[in-house]
Design a protein around this motif. Structure first.
Motif, PDB file in Angstrom:
ATOM      1  N   ALA A   1       0.820  -1.218   0.000  1.00  0.00           N
ATOM      2  CA  ALA A   1       0.000   0.000   0.000  1.00  0.00           C
ATOM      3  C   ALA A   1       0.850   1.262   0.000  1.00  0.00           C
ATOM      4  O   ALA A   1       0.403   2.322  -0.444  1.00  0.00           O
ATOM      5  CB  ALA A   1      -0.917  -0.008   1.216  1.00  0.00           C
TER       6      ALA A   1
ATOM      7  N   GLU B   1      -3.634  -2.793  13.207  1.00  0.00           N
ATOM      8  CA  GLU B   1      -3.473  -2.996  11.761  1.00  0.00           C
ATOM      9  C   GLU B   1      -2.032  -2.744  11.318  1.00  0.00           C
ATOM     10  O   GLU B   1      -1.466  -3.515  10.539  1.00  0.00           O
ATOM     11  CB  GLU B   1      -4.424  -2.061  11.002  1.00  0.00           C
ATOM     12  CG  GLU B   1      -4.355  -2.220   9.501  1.00  0.00           C
ATOM     13  CD  GLU B   1      -5.684  -2.600   8.890  1.00  0.00           C
ATOM     14  OE1 GLU B   1      -6.695  -2.534   9.606  1.00  0.00           O
ATOM     15  OE2 GLU B   1      -5.699  -2.948   7.707  1.00  0.00           O
TER      16      GLU B   1
ATOM     17  N   ALA C   1       2.063  -3.411   3.988  1.00  0.00           N
ATOM     18  CA  ALA C   1       1.528  -4.421   3.070  1.00  0.00           C
ATOM     19  C   ALA C   1       0.116  -4.049   2.636  1.00  0.00           C
ATOM     20  O   ALA C   1      -0.631  -3.401   3.387  1.00  0.00           O
ATOM     21  CB  ALA C   1       1.524  -5.787   3.767  1.00  0.00           C
ATOM     22  N   GLY C   2      -0.243  -4.457   1.444  1.00  0.00           N
ATOM     23  CA  GLY C   2      -1.569  -4.145   0.925  1.00  0.00           C
ATOM     24  C   GLY C   2      -2.659  -4.907   1.670  1.00  0.00           C
ATOM     25  O   GLY C   2      -2.400  -5.887   2.373  1.00  0.00           O
ATOM     26  N   SER C   3      -3.898  -4.434   1.492  1.00  0.00           N
ATOM     27  CA  SER C   3      -5.010  -5.065   2.208  1.00  0.00           C
ATOM     28  C   SER C   3      -5.967  -5.797   1.275  1.00  0.00           C
ATOM     29  O   SER C   3      -6.923  -6.422   1.729  1.00  0.00           O
ATOM     30  CB  SER C   3      -5.790  -3.994   2.991  1.00  0.00           C
ATOM     31  OG  SER C   3      -6.239  -2.991   2.110  1.00  0.00           O
TER      32      SER C   3
ATOM     33  N   GLN D   1       0.236  -5.523  12.105  1.00  0.00           N
ATOM     34  CA  GLN D   1       0.138  -6.667  11.203  1.00  0.00           C
ATOM     35  C   GLN D   1       0.709  -6.387   9.823  1.00  0.00           C
ATOM     36  O   GLN D   1       1.081  -7.312   9.103  1.00  0.00           O
ATOM     37  CB  GLN D   1      -1.326  -7.078  11.065  1.00  0.00           C
ATOM     38  CG  GLN D   1      -1.894  -7.703  12.318  1.00  0.00           C
ATOM     39  CD  GLN D   1      -3.344  -8.117  12.139  1.00  0.00           C
ATOM     40  OE1 GLN D   1      -4.020  -7.669  11.210  1.00  0.00           O
ATOM     41  NE2 GLN D   1      -3.817  -8.958  13.027  1.00  0.00           N
ATOM     42  N   ARG D   2       0.741  -5.092   9.426  1.00  0.00           N
ATOM     43  CA  ARG D   2       1.074  -4.798   8.027  1.00  0.00           C
ATOM     44  C   ARG D   2       2.421  -4.103   7.826  1.00  0.00           C
ATOM     45  O   ARG D   2       2.861  -3.949   6.688  1.00  0.00           O
ATOM     46  CB  ARG D   2      -0.060  -3.961   7.412  1.00  0.00           C
ATOM     47  CG  ARG D   2      -1.358  -4.759   7.273  1.00  0.00           C
ATOM     48  CD  ARG D   2      -2.505  -3.892   6.829  1.00  0.00           C
ATOM     49  NE  ARG D   2      -2.265  -3.257   5.547  1.00  0.00           N
ATOM     50  CZ  ARG D   2      -3.068  -2.318   5.010  1.00  0.00           C
ATOM     51  NH1 ARG D   2      -4.140  -1.939   5.663  1.00  0.00           N
ATOM     52  NH2 ARG D   2      -2.781  -1.787   3.845  1.00  0.00           N
ATOM     53  N   LEU D   3       3.068  -3.657   8.890  1.00  0.00           N
ATOM     54  CA  LEU D   3       4.366  -2.981   8.711  1.00  0.00           C
ATOM     55  C   LEU D   3       5.476  -3.988   8.435  1.00  0.00           C
ATOM     56  O   LEU D   3       5.554  -5.028   9.088  1.00  0.00           O
ATOM     57  CB  LEU D   3       4.740  -2.199   9.973  1.00  0.00           C
ATOM     58  CG  LEU D   3       4.173  -0.797  10.178  1.00  0.00           C
ATOM     59  CD1 LEU D   3       4.795  -0.176  11.427  1.00  0.00           C
ATOM     60  CD2 LEU D   3       4.434   0.097   8.969  1.00  0.00           C
ATOM     61  N   VAL D   4       6.306  -3.644   7.484  1.00  0.00           N
ATOM     62  CA  VAL D   4       7.513  -4.431   7.194  1.00  0.00           C
ATOM     63  C   VAL D   4       8.663  -3.439   7.054  1.00  0.00           C
ATOM     64  O   VAL D   4       8.551  -2.460   6.312  1.00  0.00           O
ATOM     65  CB  VAL D   4       7.370  -5.229   5.880  1.00  0.00           C
ATOM     66  CG1 VAL D   4       8.681  -5.950   5.555  1.00  0.00           C
ATOM     67  CG2 VAL D   4       6.228  -6.220   5.978  1.00  0.00           C
TER      68      VAL D   4
END
Lengths: 80, 287
Positions: A19, B209, A37-39, B212-215
């Motif tokens: 994203a 969120e 990361a995308g959703s 869970q989504r951070l890299v």
């Protein structure tokens, strides 16, 4: 400044549906990049994105960092 | 800051986050202001453990150990009563952080102290790790030896002063603030290095969120201070720099408060037009 490593990682992240991303710090050579990361159903999950980036270059290190609401914390340790 | 310690603890552990997404970076430097920056604190970051030892004899000392410090760094009291380290310039920032605390503590209160520094983040990762280490080191020693009276905001200011004044490195202000206060913040820097902080609320859903989504991917070691010097040398005319340094010095001396008293004059020759492209490209790092 977006260096060659940043550019390569961004290209891979874009391919995997990330994203967004941000070069951390002053930029230039070395340093790091943080991605979200995308959703969508077609985008890679964060673990998959991390694996893909780790596979791009064996010299890169992928970190699992999460938001921290607290800053510095000091606690006592037991006497040994 | 959360403190769970008695008045004279035997050993303490200080932890601090690092930061990502430093939007507006470079404007928080002495040559890039007035500044508006924001960031997100993330962890796990760094950990500093400090403890008194039972060893007797010899001069009061603080010994710093870490996998990155070989041999350990020792700060001792010299014959004339000053505190000093004996290592190379490479570890000057750590030594100066120790000296900053010790200078306010009677030597017989110091005794022998051992410090172990650890980090979940590799050095030179552009995540504000050095600032987080200095904030944690100051917090640990302040609590162990000086009563732990400093607030997180005071630790942020002190850590920035250690890095830029005592250790003479180039650095903006936001890394120290991120490590000291955590979370997400908007920092307005005017006049440098005075900071007005506005916390940015993070809902539980956003934190979960992002968790869970951070890299974050680290490429190779990087010296932020060296990049700052490169930008300054390449883009800022010497006359303007001399003026700006004078303004910064005066501002620091006046220590302007949040009411804006002591606001430093703006340099009319600020070369933003010519420098903007290079600096803002570097600053944003966005693509």
């Amino acid at each position: 400044m977006v260096g060659p490593a940043h550019a390569a990682a961004i290209e891979e992240a874009r391919r995997l549906g990330a994203a967004g991303w941000k070069v951390n710090g002053a930029g230039g050579s070395g340093g790091s990049l943080t991605l979200v990361a995308g959703s969508s159903a077609t985008s890679a999950t964060a673990p998959a994105l991390a694996r893909a980036l780790g596979a791009l270059d064996a010299g890169w290190t992928v970190l699992e960092l999460a938001p921290s609401r607290v800053g510095v914390v000091v606690e006592e340790l037991p006497m040994r | 800051m959360l403190r769970v310690v008695p008045s004279r603890p035997y050993a303490v552990r200080a932890t601090a986050p690092v930061r990502v997404a430093d939007v507006g970076g470079w404007t928080d430097t002495w040559f890039g202001g007035p500044g508006r920056v924001c960031h997100l604190a993330v962890g796990p970051g760094v950990e500093v453990r400090a403890r008194r030892t039972n060893r007797t004899g010899g001069a009061p000392s603080v010994v710093l150990e870490s996998t990155a410090l070989d041999p350990p760094v020792t700060v001792t009291q010299t014959a004339d009563g000053r505190w000093a380290g004996g290592s190379s310039v490479r570890h000057l920032m750590l030594e100066e952080a120790v000296c900053e605390v010790l200078e306010g503590v009677p030597a017989d209160e110091v005794g022998r102290v051992e410090v172990v520094i650890g980090s979940q983040v590799p050095p030179g990762a552009s995540l504000g790790t050095s600032a987080a280490v200095v904030v944690s080191l100051l917090a640990a020693l302040d609590t162990l030896l000086a009563g732990g009276r400093r607030t997180p905001e005071e630790l942020a200011v002190l850590a920035h002063r250690v890095e830029t004044v005592r250790a003479r490195r180039e650095a903006g202000v936001q890394d120290q603030w991120a490590a000291a206060v955590g979370g997400a913040s908007l920092l307005e820097v005017d006049p440098y290095p005075t900071v007005r902080r506005t916390p940015i609320p993070l809902s539980d859903a956003v934190v979960a969120e992002l968790g869970q989504r951070l890299v974050t991917v680290v490429f190779a070691p990087h010296d932020s201070s060296a990049v700052h010097r490169e930008v300054i040398g390449a883009h800022c005319p010497r006359r303007w720099l001399d003026t700006r340094r004078g303004v910064t010095r005066a501002s620091r001396d006046r220590r302007a408060g949040p009411d804006g008293v002591g606001r430093a004059p703006r340099c009319r020759h600020r070369p933003m037009g010519r420098v903007a492209a290079g600096m803002h490209q570097l600053a944003a790092g966005a693509s």
